[in-house]
Every structure is written in C-alpha cells, then in structure tokens.
Design a protein around this motif. Structure first.
Motif, mmCIF file in Angstrom:
data_model
loop_
_atom_site.group_PDB
_atom_site.id
_atom_site.type_symbol
_atom_site.label_atom_id
_atom_site.label_comp_id
_atom_site.label_asym_id
_atom_site.label_seq_id
_atom_site.Cartn_x
_atom_site.Cartn_y
_atom_site.Cartn_z
ATOM 1 N N TRP A 33 0.841 -1.183 0.000
ATOM 2 C CA TRP A 33 0.000 0.000 0.000
ATOM 3 C C TRP A 33 0.880 1.237 0.000
ATOM 4 O O TRP A 33 2.045 1.211 0.391
ATOM 5 C CB TRP A 33 -0.943 -0.025 1.202
ATOM 6 C CG TRP A 33 -0.248 -0.258 2.520
ATOM 7 C CD1 TRP A 33 0.077 0.662 3.452
ATOM 8 C CD2 TRP A 33 0.226 -1.519 3.031
ATOM 9 N NE1 TRP A 33 0.722 0.081 4.518
ATOM 10 C CE2 TRP A 33 0.826 -1.274 4.274
ATOM 11 C CE3 TRP A 33 0.197 -2.841 2.544
ATOM 12 C CZ2 TRP A 33 1.378 -2.272 5.051
ATOM 13 C CZ3 TRP A 33 0.762 -3.840 3.316
ATOM 14 C CH2 TRP A 33 1.344 -3.550 4.561
ATOM 15 N N TYR A 34 0.311 2.339 -0.461
ATOM 16 C CA TYR A 34 1.077 3.567 -0.664
ATOM 17 C C TYR A 34 1.740 4.056 0.621
ATOM 18 O O TYR A 34 2.896 4.486 0.610
ATOM 19 C CB TYR A 34 0.150 4.656 -1.216
ATOM 20 C CG TYR A 34 0.862 5.884 -1.702
ATOM 21 C CD1 TYR A 34 1.581 5.869 -2.894
ATOM 22 C CD2 TYR A 34 0.817 7.077 -0.968
ATOM 23 C CE1 TYR A 34 2.232 7.007 -3.347
ATOM 24 C CE2 TYR A 34 1.464 8.212 -1.415
ATOM 25 C CZ TYR A 34 2.174 8.169 -2.608
ATOM 26 O OH TYR A 34 2.824 9.299 -3.049
ATOM 27 N N ALA A 35 1.037 4.001 1.735
ATOM 28 C CA ALA A 35 1.568 4.488 3.021
ATOM 29 C C ALA A 35 2.295 3.389 3.783
ATOM 30 O O ALA A 35 2.258 3.338 5.008
ATOM 31 C CB ALA A 35 0.442 5.065 3.875
ATOM 32 N N SER A 36 2.961 2.501 3.069
ATOM 33 C CA SER A 36 3.746 1.433 3.700
ATOM 34 C C SER A 36 5.213 1.857 3.766
ATOM 35 O O SER A 36 5.667 2.682 2.955
ATOM 36 C CB SER A 36 3.640 0.142 2.888
ATOM 37 O OG SER A 36 4.262 0.301 1.622
ATOM 38 N N PRO A 37 5.978 1.328 4.708
ATOM 39 C CA PRO A 37 7.400 1.669 4.780
ATOM 40 C C PRO A 37 8.140 1.376 3.470
ATOM 41 O O PRO A 37 8.999 2.156 3.054
ATOM 42 C CB PRO A 37 7.918 0.779 5.923
ATOM 43 C CG PRO A 37 6.732 0.576 6.795
ATOM 44 C CD PRO A 37 5.559 0.486 5.848
ATOM 45 N N ARG A 38 7.800 0.279 2.815
ATOM 46 C CA ARG A 38 8.504 -0.115 1.592
ATOM 47 C C ARG A 38 8.331 0.921 0.481
ATOM 48 O O ARG A 38 9.297 1.365 -0.145
ATOM 49 C CB ARG A 38 8.004 -1.477 1.122
ATOM 50 C CG ARG A 38 8.762 -2.027 -0.081
ATOM 51 C CD ARG A 38 8.139 -3.325 -0.548
ATOM 52 N NE ARG A 38 8.179 -4.336 0.503
ATOM 53 C CZ ARG A 38 9.212 -5.156 0.718
ATOM 54 N NH1 ARG A 38 10.274 -5.070 -0.044
ATOM 55 N NH2 ARG A 38 9.166 -6.037 1.685
ATOM 56 N N ILE A 39 7.072 1.321 0.224
ATOM 57 C CA ILE A 39 6.811 2.285 -0.841
ATOM 58 C C ILE A 39 7.407 3.649 -0.503
ATOM 59 O O ILE A 39 8.034 4.308 -1.349
ATOM 60 C CB ILE A 39 5.294 2.421 -1.087
ATOM 61 C CG1 ILE A 39 4.716 1.100 -1.611
ATOM 62 C CG2 ILE A 39 5.009 3.558 -2.066
ATOM 63 C CD1 ILE A 39 5.262 0.664 -2.954
ATOM 64 N N GLN A 40 7.250 4.072 0.733
ATOM 65 C CA GLN A 40 7.736 5.387 1.128
ATOM 66 C C GLN A 40 9.265 5.462 1.097
ATOM 67 O O GLN A 40 9.831 6.460 0.655
ATOM 68 C CB GLN A 40 7.211 5.752 2.514
ATOM 69 C CG GLN A 40 5.701 5.966 2.550
ATOM 70 C CD GLN A 40 5.247 7.101 1.659
ATOM 71 O OE1 GLN A 40 5.669 8.235 1.838
ATOM 72 N NE2 GLN A 40 4.381 6.808 0.693
ATOM 73 N N LEU A 41 9.934 4.399 1.555
ATOM 74 C CA LEU A 41 11.391 4.415 1.493
ATOM 75 C C LEU A 41 11.852 4.394 0.040
ATOM 76 O O LEU A 41 12.845 5.040 -0.312
ATOM 77 C CB LEU A 41 11.989 3.222 2.248
ATOM 78 C CG LEU A 41 13.525 3.255 2.284
ATOM 79 C CD1 LEU A 41 14.014 4.338 3.234
ATOM 80 C CD2 LEU A 41 14.104 1.920 2.697
ATOM 81 N N GLY A 42 11.137 3.650 -0.815
ATOM 82 C CA GLY A 42 11.478 3.648 -2.232
ATOM 83 C C GLY A 42 11.375 5.035 -2.837
ATOM 84 O O GLY A 42 12.243 5.462 -3.614
ATOM 85 N N MET A 43 10.332 5.771 -2.475
ATOM 86 C CA MET A 43 10.172 7.134 -2.989
ATOM 87 C C MET A 43 11.278 8.050 -2.471
ATOM 88 O O MET A 43 11.830 8.869 -3.216
ATOM 89 C CB MET A 43 8.799 7.673 -2.601
ATOM 90 C CG MET A 43 7.648 6.998 -3.322
ATOM 91 S SD MET A 43 6.037 7.655 -2.838
ATOM 92 C CE MET A 43 6.142 9.339 -3.480
ATOM 93 N N VAL A 44 11.615 7.915 -1.186
ATOM 94 C CA VAL A 44 12.707 8.718 -0.629
ATOM 95 C C VAL A 44 14.022 8.385 -1.334
ATOM 96 O O VAL A 44 14.832 9.277 -1.620
ATOM 97 C CB VAL A 44 12.836 8.477 0.891
ATOM 98 C CG1 VAL A 44 14.095 9.137 1.438
ATOM 99 C CG2 VAL A 44 11.616 9.007 1.616
ATOM 100 N N ALA A 45 14.225 7.110 -1.623
ATOM 101 C CA ALA A 45 15.444 6.706 -2.330
ATOM 102 C C ALA A 45 15.533 7.375 -3.693
ATOM 103 O O ALA A 45 16.613 7.815 -4.127
ATOM 104 C CB ALA A 45 15.478 5.181 -2.481
#
Length: 493
Positions: A33-45
C-alpha cells in the motif's frame, strides 16, 4: 529468545479505509500500500537518487566538474558550515514540519547549487556561488535528517539493514547515472577541462524533479507497517517540546557522545578522494569513469552489508560487535593500501603551473588498473561505513522522534567535519597529510565507539521504553489485539 520485532506478525491485519492503505497486484505479485514503509522508502530513495545522488556525481568529478577546484572548495566550505549548524538541529525541525516538506525543501537547494555552477561558467558571480553553497547546507541538513528518520524508524527491528541496502543502492544508482552524463559528453576529452553547459543543465533538471517528487510522500503519522504497527512519534509536537527533546536525547543517554567521532569522520574522506586523487591525477573522461566506478562500488557494498547486518541466526548485540570489528579491519586494509598510491605524488607534482608538462592520467595509461581498483574499494568502504553507522543508530531505538534527533546529530557533525576538511584542502594542505588524517580519524573513531556498540546495543528495544515522553500509548502504535495479548503475557516484548 525471540529476536524478531515485538509487534511483528505474519497474519493479515486490517488497515484504515482510504486509497493510501489499499494494496494491489501486478500479475501474480502483490504490491504494498502507498503508506507502507517499503513504498515510502522507495520514494525517498528516488528523491535522493535525483538530488544528492546527482550532486555526488558532480562532486565526484573533483572541483564540481571544474578544472580548478578553488571555487568548489569555497562553495563546499559554505555548504558544510551551514549544514553542520542546521544538521545538528534538523531532527527537531523535521519532527515539527514533517518529512514530506523537509525533503522537498532540501531538493530545491541542490537545484540552486547546480544553477550557480552553470552561471559561473559565463559570469563571475562569487557571491551567488557562496550563497548557493550555504543555502544548500540548510536544505541538505533537513533532507538528510528526514531521510535518516524514515530509513531507521519505518522498518521493523529485523529489517533495518535491508532497508539501508535498498535505499543506498537506489540512491547510488543516481550517482552512477549522473557520472555517465559527463562521461558520455566528454568521452573524447583527454585533457583536464571543465565540463560543458549540457552537463550542468542535465543535473539541474533532474534535481528539480527530485524536489517535486518529495511532495508526493506521506508524513510519518500516516505510515502503517505490515504487522499493523505505527511509527512512534510525539503527539502534538511544538517547537518547545522538540527543542527540549533534542537536549533530552543527550541527557538521558550521554554515552551517545562516544559515537560523535564516527559521525565527524564519515564525510571527512570525500575531499581527499575527490580532489586529491580523482580531481588531481586524472583527465576529464577518466575522472567521470572513476566516479561511476566509485558509486557503483557503493551499490555492491550496500547489497552485501545490508542483509549481513540483519542475519537473525546471530543475536543483534553480537552482530553489532562483529560489524564494528570487521569495519576496523577493513579500515586498516583498504586505507593502508592507499598509502602505496599516495606516496607516488605530491600536490606540487600535479600542479600544472609548476609542472606544465603534467597531463592527467587517462584510462589508457599503463598502470591505471591499480588506482582504479583502489578508488573502487574506497567507494565500497564508504557504503560499508555509512551502513554500519546507520544500523548502529537504528539499533539504539525505534522511535521516530529519537532517531530523527540522532540523524540530525549525525548529519550535523558529519558536515562539520567535511567543512573543516574542505577548508584545509582550500588552504593547500599536502595530500599526504590529508591521507594520514583520514586513516587516523577513521581508526580512532571506531575505537572510541567500542563502549556503545559492545555494551549498549540490545537484542530488542521494549516498546514501553520508546513511548516515554511522547504522549502516545501502546494502543497508538501496536496493531489491533497486540495490547491485550501483551497484557496477558502471550507476546514477548
């Protein structure tokens, strides 16, 4: 003893309604899901891919892509001086503003820095250049504090090494691609020249894209992990509570100061590597190739070190000791090997005003393979050093508020060290002295950190300990049912 996160669960958990909590699928593969640690860290990366990643590629050319490093030295002194001041308090600012705005504001600073370098190619604007460096220091302090908060507090305890590897690999792909831009544009340039306008324009466009991408992130209070738990924050933070929290972080755990020498040393070596080796001894196209290899080496090292730091068969407290000892051995081996290269030349030997016959080495020069591999291993060492330091900080807690402060201390002291080193380089410190200062600081700071790593890192940090002073309760951060399970003793904390 169970070394997994105390709130981890493999059972499906319910999430709030709303588009950002809906998971999907691509073919047979389910997506987070969009507000998951995985997606958010990917976006920050990818934000860091486009902003500091491109900055690293530009800096890796030595002198900010210019044949004379004097201007870049002065800009970097201004940059790291403001970075040091802002970075130390950046965790407090990020806790108040949120990670989304902090990251986006940070991206703007990188864009203006590159614009100033482009303008300086056509007009003498030292005031604008120094301002751009100082402004980037403010912006970068916020960006890296926000990034550190996300990378250390979003994942569960047993995933922090892997999340570092994932972030660091994507981030350095940006630096690799950024290095290919000047390499492609200067593939036939065998002299040591300034890169062209097209190179700077490409960096400007990419950096601005990163600042825009950051606006699409979620703030930390929206994040829900796979087990249903949330990031530990402070309820209703104010400037006063956050400033007091900064002091409380040191007052309650004064031994954290023993990590400060490692923080100080963590960017000290960039000046030596970029200016004294790559910028001084090689021609334009070979500098670009060396930069690519340096950042590619970081990807390789991150992919290796991240999973090793998370090996669950070994207790986390023991893993910490092994990691620090291994880092010390690598320091002695890699930097000890660097002495053989540095004793070959001095600053005067590569000064074309003194020796106009000196031509920077090309990749076709006999003997190039040796320094190429040395530079590659310097890149690997950087990723390993940063990975171990981030992992150590992450192992000291899971609270987003606390880790934001630690990330601020880290980036502030890191930048203070870098500012001193850029200043020494601008004053023409002998290359051998620069090399020796790196070797000594890196080894010494590891030894100073031994008491923290050997005696303060636990196999797991109790949730109750993290909640003290935040105003949050177990019900705010644990998944549904976990609080009652804990009270009846069914779940280990």
């Amino acid at each position: 003893m169970d070394h997994k996160s105390p709130v981890e669960s493999t059972e499906p958990v319910s999430r709030p309604a709303g588009w950002m909590y809906k998971s999907g699928s691509i073919g047979k593969f389910s997506t987070s899901w969009y507000a998951s640690p995985r997606i958010q860290l990917g976006m920050v990366a990818f934000v860091c891919f486009l902003c500091p990643g491109m900055f690293n590629a530009l800096s890796g050319l030595g002198g900010g892509g210019k044949s004379d490093p004097s201007l870049a030295d002065k800009m970097n002194i201004a940059l790291y001086s403001t970075f040091a001041v802002v970075g130390f308090f950046a965790g407090t600012i990020v806790n108040r503003l949120g990670v989304r705005l902090a990251l986006s504001f940070g991206g703007i600073g990188y864009t203006i820095y590159s614009i100033s370098l482009l303008v300086s190619e056509h007009k003498y604007v030292p005031g604008f250049n120094i301002f751009a460096g100082a402004f980037l220091g403010v912006c970068a302090g916020l960006l890296w504090a926000a990034q550190g908060t996300i990378m250390m507090s979003y994942p569960s305890e047993h995933q922090k090494g892997r999340y570092f590897a994932w972030f660091w690999a994507i981030f350095n792909v940006g630096a690799c691609i950024g290095s290919l831009i000047p390499l492609g544009q200067n593939i036939h340039v065998k002299e040591n020249k300034t890169v062209g306008d097209g190179t700077y324009i490409a960096f400007i466009v990419l950096m601005f894209s990163g600042a825009c991408l950051a606006l699409f992130l979620c703030d930390a209070d929206k994040i829900i992990r796979a087990d249903g738990s949330r990031v530990i924050l402070r309820k209703h933070p104010s400037w006063k509570t956050e400033i007091v929290g900064l002091w409380e972080t040191i007052r309650s755990e004064p031994w954290i100061i023993l990590l400060f020498p490692m923080f100080w040393s963590s960017n000290w070596f960039y000046t030596y590597q970029q200016n004294a080796i790559n910028g001084a001894y090689f021609n334009t196209r070979t500098k670009a190739l060396n930069g690519f290899l340096y950042w590619f080496a970081q990807i390789v090292a991150a992919v290796i070190i991240g999973p090793l730091l998370d090996v669950e068969r070994v207790r986390r407290s023991l893993r910490a000791k092994i990691a620090l000892v291994a880092l010390f051995v690598l320091t002695v081996v890699i930097w000890g090997s660097g002495y053989a290269w540095q004793k070959k030349y001095t600053r005067d030997d590569v000064n074309v005003e003194i020796h106009p016959e000196f031509k920077g080495w090309d990749w076709s020069t006999k003997g190039y393979v040796g320094p190429m591999f040395l530079y590659f291993f310097y890149g690997m060492y950087d990723a390993i050093w940063q990975g171990v330091v981030y992992w150590i900080m992450g192992a000291l807690g899971n609270s987003g508020r606390k880790l934001a402060n630690l990330a601020g201390f880290y980036k502030g002291l890191q930048s203070a060290g870098a500012a001193v080193m850029w200043s020494l380089d601008e004053k023409k410190l002998p290359f051998m002295n620069e090399y020796a200062s790196n070797f000594g600081l890196l080894c010494g700071s590891i030894l100073v950190a031994v008491p923290v790593v050997f005696f303060k890192i636990k196999d797991s940090v109790p949730v109750e300990e993290e909640l003290e002073g935040t105003g949050e309760t177990l019900a705010d951060v644990l998944p549904p049912g976990a609080v009652e399970s804990k009270r009846t003793g069914d779940e280990k904390i």
